[in-house]
Write an enzyme that holds these catalytic residues in place. Sequence first.
Site, PDB file in Angstrom:
ATOM      1  N   ASN A 154      -0.198  35.017 -19.072  1.00 10.48           N
ATOM      2  CA  ASN A 154      -1.039  34.263 -20.029  1.00 10.48           C
ATOM      3  C   ASN A 154      -1.970  35.141 -20.851  1.00 10.48           C
ATOM      4  OD1 ASN A 154      -2.503  34.747 -17.638  1.00 10.48           O
ATOM      5  ND2 ASN A 154      -3.834  32.991 -17.991  1.00 10.48           N
ATOM      6  N   GLU A 252      -6.223  35.948  -7.325  1.00 15.65           N
ATOM      7  CA  GLU A 252      -6.898  35.078  -8.288  1.00 15.65           C
ATOM      8  C   GLU A 252      -5.857  34.073  -8.756  1.00 15.65           C
ATOM      9  OE1 GLU A 252      -8.229  32.987 -10.863  1.00 15.65           O
ATOM     10  OE2 GLU A 252      -7.680  34.581 -12.251  1.00 15.65           O
ATOM     11  N   CYS A 286      -6.396  30.167 -16.654  1.00 17.64           N
ATOM     12  CA  CYS A 286      -6.706  29.565 -15.346  1.00 17.64           C
ATOM     13  C   CYS A 286      -8.025  28.812 -15.374  1.00 17.64           C
ATOM     14  CB  CYS A 286      -6.721  30.647 -14.269  1.00 17.64           C
ATOM     15  SG  CYS A 286      -7.825  32.019 -14.651  1.00 17.64           S
ATOM     16  N   GLU A 467     -13.629  39.286  -8.142  1.00 15.90           N
ATOM     17  CA  GLU A 467     -13.519  40.481  -8.983  1.00 15.90           C
ATOM     18  C   GLU A 467     -14.792  40.591  -9.808  1.00 15.90           C
ATOM     19  OE1 GLU A 467      -8.875  40.826 -10.078  1.00 15.90           O
ATOM     20  OE2 GLU A 467      -9.762  38.944 -10.734  1.00 15.90           O
TER      21      GLU A 467
END
Length: 486
Positions: A154, A252, A286, A467
């Site tokens: 993405n 993630e 996301c 992160e």
Amino acid sequence: LSVTYLLVLDNYIGGEFVPCAKHIDSYDPSTGEVYCKVPDSGPEEVAAAVNAAKEAFPGWAATSPAERAQVLNNLASLLEAHQEEFAQAESKDQGKTISFARNVDIPRAAYNFRFFASSVLHHTTECSQMDNLDCVNYTVRSPVGVAGLISPWNLPLYLLTWKIAPAVATGNTVVAKPSEMTSVTAWMMCQLLEKAGFPAGVVNVVFGTGPQAGDALVSHPDVPLISFTGSTATARAIMERSAPYCKKLSLELGGKNPAIVFADADLEQCISTTVRSSFSNQGEICLCTSRIFVERTIYPQFLTKFVEAARQWKTGVPSEAANNNGALVSIQHLEKVRSYVALARAEGAQVHCGEGVDKLTLPPQNVGGYYMLPTVISGITDSSPVMQEEIFGPVTCVTPFDLEEEVIGRSNGVRYGLAATVWSRDVGRVHRVARQLQAGLVWTNCWLVRDLNLPFGGMKCSGIGREGGRDSYHFFTEVKTITIKH
């Protein structure tokens, strides 16, 4: 007779481009035509890359953080110098608009290197005294070794560099596997690594699918840590395949992110931002909003204005800078997203705009592309798959609520917990609601404002670990406590 030459990518192993025997077709989402051949790597190619990374590790780990930072900054400058070529390539390969690639993807990819080049210079380790025992304790941090990095389709270069930068800044070497659907910008970046000053073998890129190349990487005994961004289903496979080796994992994953709109929200700002948070990058982020809970007193007004604004969000050919959305990444993904809209209809929901309601006119050469208009759905139950599963396309659901505690329960009633947005002018309420939402990130009266120093990641099925400045530093290093009696 016109002959169209396809772009053919090679793996980048040990500082050299290495041809692969097998290839996968990569499509231009704006036309639906094959335009690129991506290596279909497997265990052999991955093993070669891991060996190169292992060999390069002692030398790279021995350099100072300042020396490594200089190389990262060099690469950032090279990306900036070639920004337009990278933006064009990202837009063509992924289907996103040229504007989004220019303004978001490529600048952020360069900034990822700058950020970690700076950040890595400012960490300190801990020390504690035990004077009564004549002891002093301190910690040291060292790079772990070869990092396996798997990035999604993405935000291809943006999320690949978000992993490579902290991994190499802290002294690890890397074997990266970008998505086979969007590999071009990673391959272009490889052409700049030597010039930036990366020694051979520090950054290796192996192209291919998850089941072939990804599987070989996560199950390789000499890759002690894996950082992955992608779907929850793939993450499960990674955890299973890496389990025998006790690897360090950073995952993630997906989101089913709620927006909560209270009656006292600034409606104009809320609607323009929520259209953006629902449909940006074709809804393929996301962090995109896919469930909008609106306080009942303003629900009819919100829905009317929101649908109106969604219709203004221009979908079309990615190369036209005026468009807000381009094409979805693949025909399979487009069909998946459409299937959720069909399911909503079958369940008796109302589709206000977009898929099956409005018609999109495209130039003749783009009719085979994977386009979908922003789609707004209402009248759907919370238990529907449309409200429970990550769709990852330009589809959002709007539903009314009455009470604060009710909307918190409903927002938390999914297996994901990545992000949420809250719209209200009541400062007490926003703190109260933010604290109770099961989400790793909560934005109030805004969306996608990011300080890279702070933790990024999700709760529940949205991932493991975080992160960011300190979190990535901790993940990509091994800590040791040393006690000295004097």
